[in-house]
Structure formats: C-alpha cells, structure tokens
Write an enzyme that holds these catalytic residues in place. Structure first.
Site, PDB file in Angstrom:
ATOM      1  N   GLU A 197       0.805  -1.229   0.156  1.00  9.45           N
ATOM      2  CA  GLU A 197       0.179  -0.155   0.072  1.00  9.45           C
ATOM      3  C   GLU A 197       0.799   1.270   0.028  1.00  9.45           C
ATOM      4  O   GLU A 197       0.391   2.191   0.531  1.00  9.45           O
ATOM      5  CB  GLU A 197      -1.062   0.012   1.276  1.00  9.45           C
ATOM      6  CG  GLU A 197      -2.145  -0.973   1.094  1.00  9.45           C
ATOM      7  CD  GLU A 197      -3.052  -0.782   2.073  1.00  9.45           C
ATOM      8  OE1 GLU A 197      -2.988  -0.239   3.024  1.00  9.45           O
ATOM      9  OE2 GLU A 197      -4.337  -1.300   1.819  1.00  9.45           O
ATOM     10  N   GLU A 242      -6.640  -7.655  -0.874  1.00  8.86           N
ATOM     11  CA  GLU A 242      -7.186  -7.401   0.388  1.00  8.86           C
ATOM     12  C   GLU A 242      -8.600  -6.643  -0.024  1.00  8.86           C
ATOM     13  O   GLU A 242      -8.971  -5.895  -0.834  1.00  8.86           O
ATOM     14  CB  GLU A 242      -6.422  -6.412   1.139  1.00  8.86           C
ATOM     15  CG  GLU A 242      -5.299  -6.924   1.906  1.00  8.86           C
ATOM     16  CD  GLU A 242      -4.495  -5.875   2.836  1.00  8.86           C
ATOM     17  OE1 GLU A 242      -5.392  -5.212   3.653  1.00  8.86           O
ATOM     18  OE2 GLU A 242      -3.326  -5.862   2.950  1.00  8.86           O
TER      19      GLU A 242
HETATM   20  C1  GAL Z   1      -5.071  -2.528   4.753  1.00  3.26           C
HETATM   21  C2  GAL Z   1      -3.626  -3.366   5.045  1.00  3.26           C
HETATM   22  C3  GAL Z   1      -3.733  -4.332   6.331  1.00  3.26           C
HETATM   23  C4  GAL Z   1      -4.585  -4.140   7.177  1.00  3.26           C
HETATM   24  C5  GAL Z   1      -5.813  -3.615   6.589  1.00  3.26           C
HETATM   25  C6  GAL Z   1      -7.135  -3.747   7.600  1.00  3.26           C
HETATM   26  O1  GAL Z   1      -4.918  -1.295   4.353  1.00  3.26           O
HETATM   27  O2  GAL Z   1      -2.997  -3.508   4.187  1.00  3.26           O
HETATM   28  O3  GAL Z   1      -2.421  -4.367   6.787  1.00  3.26           O
HETATM   29  O4  GAL Z   1      -4.361  -2.999   7.951  1.00  3.26           O
HETATM   30  O5  GAL Z   1      -5.820  -2.698   5.883  1.00  3.26           O
HETATM   31  O6  GAL Z   1      -8.224  -3.663   6.641  1.00  3.26           O
END
Ligand code: GAL
Length: 748
Positions: free
Chosen positions: A381, A462
């Site tokens: 990210e 994700e």
């Molecule tokens: C994303 C991140 C993860 C976690 C997640 C929570 O932005 O890559 O490590 O923090 O959010 O939803």
C-alpha cells in the site's frame, strides 16, 4: 559432509543490552528458542515494551572435530535489528526481522567455551523496513525463529535452485543449480552428483557434473512418469546434491514440484487450468508470545487455511513468513503470495537498498517452493516510486524468471511495473436500506482501478478488514453483515473473468498498535478470532468447497427471540453447499429455500437466505409468544445430508475442550492449541455466557498466557508449550457452571 544442529536450549536472555555482554558471560534468564523478548497481554498491551535492545548469550563448546572446518550460526529470523559477536568480535549484522542470516565463526573459536552474544534491537528503527511510519501489526522482538549451528568443509553448498520446464508435457525438464560457499577462496577441483528423487528420497534420475567455479548446473531432459504439483494432489520431488571436491564434501537437498502458474488477462491458471483464487491474508502472530511459535503451530495455520477455511491461497502479509509454514503449504497444496516487509511507508535511499536486499533474501530463501506463485515486490500500500520499484522488480526477475511479480497498492492509476496489478480494494462500504440501488459495488472494475485502456493481469489482495471489523462477541446482525460483505466481494470476483481472484482481510484477529484496531490493540478483522476459532464469516469461505469434500451447513444465527432488532430472526442466512435447505420451527411445516442465486449468482455455492419469501414471521411467533426449537436440514440430490439443531431453550450443557495434538516434542519448544467451547443441549455455542475459564497445566509443559480466561462468544483458547521435560502433560479446564474437563497429553 555438513553437520547441522538446532540450538534450542542453553541460551541466556538479558532484558537489556550493555556492552559488557559482548565479551563477558553474564548471569541471565535461561531460555529456549524460539523466544519472544517480552510477552504481552492479549488486550490493552503496551507495544512500547519490546521496542528496545535485548541480549542473548550462548556458550558454544569447542569440538575437536571442527578443526580445519567451517563453523557458522544460521539465524532463521530475529526481530528486528541484530548484531552477533563471538568472543567479543563482531561476526554478523542483519537489518531485517524476517529473513535468515549467518554468522561465520571459523577462525575465531578457541578450545573450551566460546561466547556467542546476540544483540536484538526491537525498536521500530526508521532506517529499516517496515519502519518509519505507523504499521498495523506488531513486530515482536526476539530470536523468534530457530538458530542452527552448521559445520561444513571449506567448500560447501550454500544454496540450491531447481527450475522446471515442460511441466505440462509427459516428458518434463528440470535444472538444478548449485551455489557454493567458499569463504577462503580455496582452489579446488571436484564434481557434484545431482539426483532427482521422490519426496521420500528414492532416486529417479541422476547425473554427475564437474564443479570448478562458484556455481554449477545440471539439466535433466525428457523426464517421464512424473506428476504435477497441484492443489488437490501436491506431489513433491527432491533434488539432492552430493558435492565431492578437493576442498570438501557436502550434501544438501531441497524439495520442489512441477507446476505452471500464470496470471493472465483471463484470470489465473495453475497447470494450464483456470483457477479462481479464493484466499485470506495471514499475519504470523499469536497471542502473548507474538511471533515466537515453532514448527507445529506454523504448520497448523496452513492446515486451518486449507482444511477449515477451504482457501486455495494465503498471502503472507506483510513479510516473508516461517519456512515451516511454507513447507506445509507445499505439502498440502495451498498457494502462496509472498511479499517483502513493508507497510505504506517508503524510507530513504539506505532503507530502499535494504528493501531491495529483502527481495533478494526472500527469493533466494524460497524459490524452490512450488506453493509460491507470485513475489510481492512493493511495500504494501505504498505510493508509486518508479526508481525503487524498478529495482525491486528487476531483482526478483533476475533471480527467478519462473514467477510473476505483483506489488500491492490501493491507489488507482498506479504505475504498473509488475506483471500483475495487485490491489487492495476497500470500496465496499455500508449498504443501508436507503442506499439500495445506488450503493457502490463491492469491487471496482479493473480498468477503473488501473486507469488503463486495456486489461492487465489483476488480483484483489485485500478487502473488508477495517471497513467492517467484527468481534467474536458482536451481535448476530453484525455477524450476518460481516458474512454478507465477504460473500459479496467474492461473488463479484467470481463474476469477472479478468479478476484472478480475491484475498480477504484477513484469516484471524491480530494484535496491533494503538493507532489501529478497536483500542484494545486488536484488529478484529479476522474471519476467525485470535485463537483461529471461526466466526460465522469463516463458514462463508468453507461453504464454497464442493460437498464431495465437506458438506457445510452453518446457519448464521444465535436463534434467540430477542437478539436482533424487532425480535426478528429473519433474514436467516445459511452458509451451505447443499442443493436446498429446510427450516423447521417447532411443529410448523418445514419451509424450503434454495441458494440465493439472485443475490449471489457467481459464487460456487450461494448461501440460502430464509426471509419473508419463505417464512411468514407469524409462523415463528411474535414477541410474547412461545419461542421454539428449530432444525435446519441440508439436502443434496433430494437426500438429507446434514442437520443442525437450534435450541429454543439453550442452557449451558457441555464444556468442550479440544486439543489439536496430544503427542508433543520435548526436545523442541513445541506448542499445541487448545480450544474451549461452552455448548448448549444441541451443541451450539452459548454466545453470551459470562463465565471465566480456569486453566491449569502441569507436567512436561506450560501454559502460554494467563490461567484465567474470559469466554468470548462462548469460546476461548490457549496454547500449551513443552518445557524440555519428557512425560505426561495434564491440562485441566473448568468453569464455575460447567465443571471440569481434563486432557492428558504427552511430551516425548
Ligand atoms: C490494509 C492493510 C492491512 C490491514 C488492513 C485492514 O490497508 O494493508 O495491513 O491494515 O488494511 O483492513
């Protein structure tokens, strides 16, 4: 030949570091490895407690057989910044908490005891990845993986790399490359016997090659009768190399598999066959002891991912994880997206150099794992950074031409330097009634995200997570929405052939910094809780498997008259892979519902949703009327295949205490998990039972964490860890209302 010994016990731990430790053995606490520098509370912990320097010492007794040989220590992982001395002389420094490093002791050892001192700095040093900004996880200090003593001849094998080709043909090819360690640059002549074997070691093919420089290579062509590695049948082979030179003999082997893995604009293909990726992200953390868990616990997480969650891929967010975990993924057929350490922040030049090195260390450590199908070479990210990511991609590609690269971003229109556009898509926000019809889609379209006028290989890395944190103790309504959100994104990913798949955030809840989570220092983002016990959302994943593998029938309900608003139990989601489901309440006629293909047309197995289309609420009785038992039955080909009973009168009935393994290793720091469940008369969890669980562990193991545990959502868990002693282990678990259960395990 090499001799390799795991140095489990004999270490002394110092809660602070002083320069005296470099050359003088000081009294400290005797510890075994893997070791966590500061054990933490489960909630409201102080994450600053381990952000400092610690010391470890080890007295290495000289062995006459080492004379004239190479002696080194190999650290599989120590957090975060390590320096190693032998007899006061510095022999290694390593600025990464996730990759292995070695300390060469040759020439510095004397007869008698040799003092090894290791300084571990657990601070979040902004000079090294992933530090410099805030990160949503904890990086627990300590020598948290194994340390090995390695004794070899002057020339030995440093690493092996197996590259396969023609995998889909009946006659396959493999090239075994050997990289030699020759620290004194000794001149030598010699050869290497290279054997291709079954995983168990039966030799199938062999050849001998001459060895002169720092590398050698043996190519095998037209290999017949070999099997592919795939997720249903993960056949592994072993390459074994026996080195015979004038400066030393050695033998090293590595496992590998024959498989192809390609991300394309038409999705992902494993061995030429289309496979929609359905995965979850995993942190490598455990309650109290952080990262310091050995082989068994690491393997168990892989097993849970495969056997319980029925995922086909895990992403090692956000760093290279234990090789025990990866080995297990190879063995069980679980695909892996592995990535370098990092989280949003990109540091200066030295930091970036270290990160490029992390790519090298990750790839060189893990290039033979058939389970790994993509290298993540971006800081998770982070923003675009042309020069930096040109370097990380080039590094991965130069070391491994067989795997594609990805780089996880959340930004749109990001510069695509990788082979696959891998993106965290958190666009799925609340969908209250009034927004129906105008609510945003659960996933954006690839071109909208990439900003390109053509498709590129595309993977969702994700989703959900912080957009809808759901605690195990949250009410039924929230659990149901949690379930729906995971399923809606998966459904969308299944719909679009361009999308290779989707990896949810995340497998289980994890401890984090104050800047994240629910204030309790936990991100309740898991489809499982911190003990890897399923929340309802977990069954959303499980239910996507074929019923031939496992029939799944999980109603998302606490089945109580007054738990949800307006005393309704509808809509009632049933996570299932059955053809249809019947709900029978009390003596009323059963109501039947089919999988909801209207809402979830693309999922392999849409959930069944009972609502006003199937059930008249008045059939269930209104507030003030009798509340009844119910039965949910799943049917396949017209036959009832699974039944779940729901009690209209739940009472604490069974204290269930379930241990993963009953025979543990005494010679290792070996840990197994115990799950405690409080169940009603029909075996359902009692989600709101206010009880404290008392745990007592005696014999050849100890309890990790406190002896008094609150039930959360009717369940809790803990790990039991061997102490080094051989013998029985007694685990007593009791609650005031539910009596005691006793388990007997054994350490041998
Ligand atoms: C994303 C991140 C993860 C976690 C997640 C929570 O932005 O890559 O490590 O923090 O959010 O939803």
């Amino acid at each position: 030949m090499r001799a390799v010994t795991k140095l489990v016990s004999g270490w002394t731990f110092h809660t602070s570091f002083s320069s005296d430790l470099v050359a003088t053995a000081e009294p400290g606490t005797a510890v075994r490895l893997p070791h966590n520098a500061v054990d933490l509370e489960m909630t409201y912990l102080d994450e600053r407690s381990y952000q400092k320097e610690f010391g470890y010492q080890y007295a290495l007794a000289w062995q006459p057989t080492w004379a004239g040989r190479e002696v080194s220590l190999r650290f599989d992982g120590a957090m975060a910044n390590s320096v190693v001395w032998v007899n006061g002389q510095q022999v290694a420094a390593h600025k990464d908490g996730y990759t292995p490093f070695s300390a060469r002791l040759t020439g510095l050892l004397k007869e008698g005891d040799n003092l090894i001192t290791v300084k571990i700095d657990g601070s979040e040093n902004p000079e090294i990845p992933p530090f410099g900004g805030q990160i949503d996880y904890l990086t627990y200090a300590g020598i948290y993986r194994d340390v090995w003593l390695q004794v070899t001849d002057t020339v030995s094998i440093a690493n092996l790399k197996v590259e396969t080709a023609n995998e889909l043909s009946d006659t396959k090819s493999a090239t075994v490359k050997g990289f030699l360690a020759n620290p004194t640059q000794a001149a030598y002549t010699g050869s290497a016997l290279v054997e291709l074997c079954t995983a168990e070691g039966t030799v199938l093919h062999q050849q001998t090659v001459e060895v002169s420089g720092a590398e050698f290579s043996a190519s095998f062509e037209a290999l017949a009768g070999l099997s592919l590695w795939n997720i249903d049948s993960p056949v592994l082979y072993m390459a074994r190399v026996t080195l015979n030179t004038s400066a030393g003999q050695d033998q090293l082997s590595t496992r590998f598999g024959f498989r192809t893995a390609h991300f394309t604009t038409e999705g992902f293909f494993l061995n030429g066959k289309h496979l929609k990726i359905r995965g979850l992200n995993r942190h490598q953390s455990y309650p109290y002891v952080g990262y310091a868990m050995g082989q068994r616990a690491q393997e168990k997480d892989a097993d849970v991912m495969k056997d319980v969650l029925k995922c086909n891929l895990v992403r090692t967010s956000h760093y290279p994880q234990s090789t025990y975990f990866l080995d297990r993924c190879d063995e069980i057929g679980l695909l892996v997206f592995e990535e370098i350490p990092g989280w949003q922040h990109i540091g200066g030049q030295a930091w970036q150099d270290e990160s490029v090195e992390n790519v090298r260390r990750m790839v060189e450590r893990d290039w033979n794992h058939p389970s790994i199908i993509i290298w993540g070479v971006r800081i998770n990210e982070s923003q675009d950074h042309h020069d930096f990511y040109t370097r990380t991609n080039a590094m991965a590609r130069s070391l491994d031409s067989t795997r594609q690269t990805g780089g996880v971003r959340y930004i749109e229109n990001s510069e695509l330097l990788e082979d696959v556009y891998t993106v965290n898509d958190f666009c799925h926000v609340a969908t209250p009634e009034w927004m129906k019809g105008i609510a945003p889609t659960p996933l954006r379209q690839p071109r909208q995200v990439t900003g390109l006028d053509h498709e590129v290989p595309y993977l969702i890395t994700e989703f959900n997570g912080h957009m809808y944190p759901t605690k195990r103790i949250d009410p039924e309504d929230r659990q149901a929405e949690h379930v729906s959100r995971h399923l809606q994104v998966l459904n969308k990913a299944y719909e679009n052939p361009v999308i290779s798949g989707a990896i949810g955030w995340c497998m289980y809840d994890y401890n984090t910094h104050k800047d994240f989570g629910a204030g309790d220092r936990i991100c309740h983002h898991g489809v499982m809780d911190i003990f890897r016990e399923p929340k309802f959302a977990a069954w959303g994943y499980t239910s996507q498997c074929s019923p031939a593998e496992q029939v799944v029938l999980e109603p998302v309900t606490y089945w109580a008259r007054g738990e949800k608003d307006r005393c309704e139990v509808l809509p009632l989601i049933v996570l299932t892979n059955c053809d249809y489901v019947e709900l029978k309440v009390g003596d009323f006629l059963p109501k039947r519902a089919e999988p909801d293909r209207e809402r979830y047309p693309h999922l392999p197995h849409a959930p069944v949703i009972f609502d006003s289309r199937h059930v008249n609420m008045s059939d269930l009785g209104a507030w003030g009327m009798l509340w009844r038992d119910a039965t949910v039955t799943g049917f396949i080909n017209g036959k009832a295949v699974s039944t779940v009973k729901l009690s209209g009168n739940p009472l604490p009935t069974t204290l269930q205490v379930q241990v993963d393994d009953t025979v543990l290793r005494a010679d290792e720091k070996d840990a197994t998990r115990v799950i405690v469940r409080t169940l009603d008369q029909v075996g359902r969890l009692l989600p709101f039972l206010d009880e404290v669980v008392q745990v007592e562990v005696t014999g050849a193991a100890q309890l990790l964490g406190p002896e008094l545990l609150p039930l959360k959502g009717g369940t809790t868990g803990f790990w039991v860890e061997t102490t080094g002693a051989v013998g029985d282990i007694t685990v007593r678990v009791s609650t005031r209302r539910m009596g005691e259960q006793v388990l007997t395990l054994h350490a041998e």
